[in-house]
Design a protein around this motif. Sequence first.
Motif, mmCIF file in Angstrom:
data_model
loop_
_atom_site.group_PDB
_atom_site.id
_atom_site.type_symbol
_atom_site.label_atom_id
_atom_site.label_comp_id
_atom_site.label_asym_id
_atom_site.label_seq_id
_atom_site.Cartn_x
_atom_site.Cartn_y
_atom_site.Cartn_z
ATOM 1 N N ASP A 136 0.833 -1.209 0.000
ATOM 2 C CA ASP A 136 0.000 0.000 0.000
ATOM 3 C C ASP A 136 0.864 1.255 0.000
ATOM 4 O OD1 ASP A 136 -2.249 -1.609 0.034
ATOM 5 O OD2 ASP A 136 -2.654 -1.317 2.186
ATOM 6 N N GLU A 137 1.879 1.277 0.858
ATOM 7 C CA GLU A 137 2.770 2.437 0.943
ATOM 8 C C GLU A 137 3.554 2.607 -0.355
ATOM 9 O OE1 GLU A 137 4.218 5.805 2.854
ATOM 10 O OE2 GLU A 137 2.640 4.437 3.518
ATOM 11 N N TYR A 138 4.011 1.507 -0.910
ATOM 12 C CA TYR A 138 4.760 1.530 -2.167
ATOM 13 C C TYR A 138 3.910 2.133 -3.287
ATOM 14 C CZ TYR A 138 7.168 -0.295 -6.303
ATOM 15 O OH TYR A 138 7.788 -0.430 -7.510
ATOM 16 N N LYS A 139 2.682 1.677 -3.405
ATOM 17 C CA LYS A 139 1.794 2.198 -4.445
ATOM 18 C C LYS A 139 1.445 3.666 -4.195
ATOM 19 C CE LYS A 139 -0.067 -2.299 -5.602
ATOM 20 N NZ LYS A 139 -1.165 -3.230 -5.414
ATOM 21 N N ALA A 140 1.251 4.041 -2.924
ATOM 22 C CA ALA A 140 0.932 5.425 -2.587
ATOM 23 C C ALA A 140 2.081 6.369 -2.942
ATOM 24 C CB ALA A 140 0.609 5.537 -1.089
ATOM 25 N N LEU A 141 3.312 5.860 -2.910
ATOM 26 C CA LEU A 141 4.476 6.663 -3.273
ATOM 27 C C LEU A 141 4.756 6.627 -4.775
ATOM 28 C CD1 LEU A 141 6.811 5.675 -0.303
ATOM 29 C CD2 LEU A 141 5.780 7.928 -0.716
ATOM 30 N N GLY A 142 3.881 5.974 -5.528
ATOM 31 C CA GLY A 142 4.014 5.947 -6.977
ATOM 32 C C GLY A 142 4.792 4.769 -7.524
ATOM 33 N N GLY A 143 4.996 3.760 -6.730
ATOM 34 C CA GLY A 143 5.735 2.582 -7.176
ATOM 35 C C GLY A 143 5.021 1.836 -8.282
ATOM 36 N N VAL A 144 5.766 1.444 -9.308
ATOM 37 C CA VAL A 144 5.170 0.740 -10.440
ATOM 38 C C VAL A 144 5.885 -0.578 -10.770
ATOM 39 C CG1 VAL A 144 4.216 2.818 -11.506
ATOM 40 C CG2 VAL A 144 6.525 2.087 -12.097
ATOM 41 N N SER A 145 7.029 -0.805 -10.164
ATOM 42 C CA SER A 145 7.757 -2.042 -10.442
ATOM 43 C C SER A 145 6.989 -3.237 -9.906
ATOM 44 C CB SER A 145 9.149 -2.010 -9.792
ATOM 45 O OG SER A 145 9.948 -1.023 -10.383
ATOM 46 N N PRO A 146 7.118 -4.383 -10.579
ATOM 47 C CA PRO A 146 6.439 -5.575 -10.069
ATOM 48 C C PRO A 146 7.037 -6.016 -8.732
ATOM 49 C CG PRO A 146 7.868 -6.131 -11.922
ATOM 50 C CD PRO A 146 7.878 -4.641 -11.790
ATOM 51 N N VAL A 147 6.200 -6.606 -7.907
ATOM 52 C CA VAL A 147 6.637 -7.112 -6.600
ATOM 53 C C VAL A 147 6.491 -8.629 -6.623
ATOM 54 C CG1 VAL A 147 6.215 -7.109 -4.110
ATOM 55 C CG2 VAL A 147 5.956 -4.981 -5.429
ATOM 56 N N ILE A 148 7.573 -9.306 -6.292
ATOM 57 C CA ILE A 148 7.586 -10.770 -6.269
ATOM 58 C C ILE A 148 7.758 -11.202 -4.814
ATOM 59 C CG2 ILE A 148 8.810 -12.843 -7.013
ATOM 60 C CD1 ILE A 148 9.832 -11.116 -9.418
ATOM 61 N N ILE A 149 6.934 -12.157 -4.391
ATOM 62 C CA ILE A 149 7.010 -12.662 -3.015
ATOM 63 C C ILE A 149 7.483 -14.105 -3.041
ATOM 64 C CG2 ILE A 149 5.737 -13.133 -0.887
ATOM 65 C CD1 ILE A 149 3.770 -10.896 -1.773
ATOM 66 N N GLU A 150 8.565 -14.369 -2.316
ATOM 67 C CA GLU A 150 9.093 -15.720 -2.149
ATOM 68 C C GLU A 150 8.930 -16.109 -0.682
ATOM 69 O OE1 GLU A 150 10.357 -17.945 -4.228
ATOM 70 O OE2 GLU A 150 10.708 -16.787 -6.056
ATOM 71 N N ASN A 151 8.650 -17.382 -0.454
ATOM 72 C CA ASN A 151 8.385 -17.882 0.887
ATOM 73 C C ASN A 151 9.394 -18.959 1.256
ATOM 74 O OD1 ASN A 151 7.250 -18.913 3.243
ATOM 75 N ND2 ASN A 151 5.564 -19.915 2.198
ATOM 76 N N MET A 152 10.093 -18.764 2.374
ATOM 77 C CA MET A 152 11.014 -19.797 2.862
ATOM 78 C C MET A 152 10.273 -20.846 3.685
ATOM 79 S SD MET A 152 14.395 -17.575 3.872
ATOM 80 C CE MET A 152 15.229 -19.016 4.532
ATOM 81 N N ASN A 153 9.080 -20.503 4.162
ATOM 82 C CA ASN A 153 8.227 -21.416 4.935
ATOM 83 C C ASN A 153 8.962 -22.064 6.108
ATOM 84 O OD1 ASN A 153 5.687 -22.411 5.423
ATOM 85 N ND2 ASN A 153 5.976 -24.243 4.173
ATOM 86 N N CYS A 154 9.675 -21.243 6.874
ATOM 87 C CA CYS A 154 10.415 -21.741 8.046
ATOM 88 C C CYS A 154 9.424 -22.105 9.150
ATOM 89 C CB CYS A 154 11.374 -20.677 8.550
ATOM 90 S SG CYS A 154 12.603 -20.189 7.337
ATOM 91 N N LYS A 155 9.620 -23.267 9.723
ATOM 92 C CA LYS A 155 8.695 -23.734 10.760
ATOM 93 C C LYS A 155 9.353 -23.873 12.121
ATOM 94 C CE LYS A 155 5.796 -26.044 7.443
ATOM 95 N NZ LYS A 155 5.800 -27.159 6.563
ATOM 96 N N SER A 156 10.582 -24.401 12.163
ATOM 97 C CA SER A 156 11.239 -24.590 13.457
ATOM 98 C C SER A 156 12.748 -24.527 13.294
ATOM 99 C CB SER A 156 10.843 -25.932 14.069
ATOM 100 O OG SER A 156 11.396 -26.994 13.324
#
Length: 160
Positions: free
Chosen positions: A55-75
Amino acid sequence: MEKFIIRIVCFFISVIGVFRMAFSQDVRENSPILIISSYNPETSQTSNNISEFLDEYKALGGVSPVIIENMNCKSFSEAMKWEGQMKEILNKYQESRTPSLIVLLGQEAWTAYLSQDDILGRHIPILCGMVSKNALLLPDEQVDLHSWEPASIDFEKKFG
């Protein structure tokens, strides 16, 4: 609760500074922002942090794609895998896919990033959330976690 609010405010102040730095570099204009989460992005706290960041990124005019990677750490018993997981994630984003910013969410992602022998593009800005200024460098895979005596590193003192 007060510490949590202070950390969130500091996080967003850092976000604004990093965005200004990232936007000032024309070379990275269309490069993605890479978010690497220690935890499943669908968990409440992680999801809220990512949503507020976007939300903050878009409000500041961000247009680059955002990629989310998950390490899925459990313990902690899986700690020996974290460094390799981080390396695999970073290796996906080279050359034309080099990110303009890497956001690390969670202490496990932070520790795994710092434990890399060869960190992809040390010139890429890093923004950390949900971490402490202290970190552990992960041991070699041969080390038995039951007998391992980790030493905490104060990142601010060491590199600040």
